[in-house]
Design an enzyme around this catalytic site. Structure first.
Site, PDB file in Angstrom:
ATOM      1  N   ASP A  28       0.895  -1.312   0.068  1.00  0.00           N
ATOM      2  CA  ASP A  28       0.067   0.110  -0.051  1.00  0.00           C
ATOM      3  C   ASP A  28       0.712   1.165  -0.029  1.00  0.00           C
ATOM      4  OD1 ASP A  28      -3.302   0.600   0.915  1.00  0.00           O
ATOM      5  OD2 ASP A  28      -1.757   2.287   0.931  1.00  0.00           O
ATOM      6  N   ILE A  29       0.371   2.418  -0.741  1.00  0.00           N
ATOM      7  CA  ILE A  29       1.155   3.501  -0.848  1.00  0.00           C
ATOM      8  C   ILE A  29       1.314   4.316   0.424  1.00  0.00           C
ATOM      9  CG2 ILE A  29      -0.591   5.079  -1.574  1.00  0.00           C
ATOM     10  CD1 ILE A  29       1.528   5.637  -3.969  1.00  0.00           C
ATOM     11  N   HIS A  95     -10.368  -5.678  -3.234  1.00  0.00           N
ATOM     12  CA  HIS A  95      -8.968  -5.926  -2.530  1.00  0.00           C
ATOM     13  C   HIS A  95      -9.183  -6.079  -1.160  1.00  0.00           C
ATOM     14  CE1 HIS A  95     -10.113  -1.388  -2.334  1.00  0.00           C
ATOM     15  NE2 HIS A  95      -9.035  -1.541  -1.182  1.00  0.00           N
TER      16      HIS A  95
END
Ligand code: AMP
Length: 108
Positions: A28-29, A95
């Protein structure tokens, strides 16, 4: 097309953890834990309401491989999938968040 579909197509970069023909896992960013991975089907499905039993079986097997590769299978992890408006889902592409790598605060 979603941001995640662009990642699947290689049009946006990601820090890949693991993939197979059907699924992709990447970091995850904006991590909410020491380890924060997103696992997605490459096929564009909006959210968990679109899942089938067959897909969920294969997705579960994939997630188990991801946590093994990420080294958090034994130490523990949390799976979250936001679905729909009340969940605050930002990206309309199914997701699972895989959170771990450190003790996580209780949320439920
Ligand atoms: P959700 O609110 O469940 O839809 O979560 C979407 C997640 O996608 C958030 O945790 C974001 O930080 C993450 N995210 C958004 N864009 C990217 C990207 N380009 N690469 C990795 N993670 C992303």
């Amino acid at each position: 097309m979603t941001i995640f579909s662009k990642i699947v197509r290689g049009e946006l970069p990601c820090k890949k953890v693991y993939e197979n023909d059907e699924f992709l896992a990447f970091y995850d960013i904006a991590p909410k834990a020491k380890v924060h991975i997103l696992a997605i089907p490459k096929q564009e499905l909006k959210d968990f309401n679109a899942i089938t039993l067959e897909l969920m079986a294969r997705f579960s097997a994939f997630i188990l491989e991801v946590v093994e590769v990420a080294g958090i299978k034994q130490s523990g992890y949390r799976l979250i999938t936001n679905t729909g408006a009340h969940s605050g889902q930002e990206v309309p592409h199914l997701h699972f968040h895989i959170l771990g790598g450190e003790p996580l605060g209780a949320i439920v």
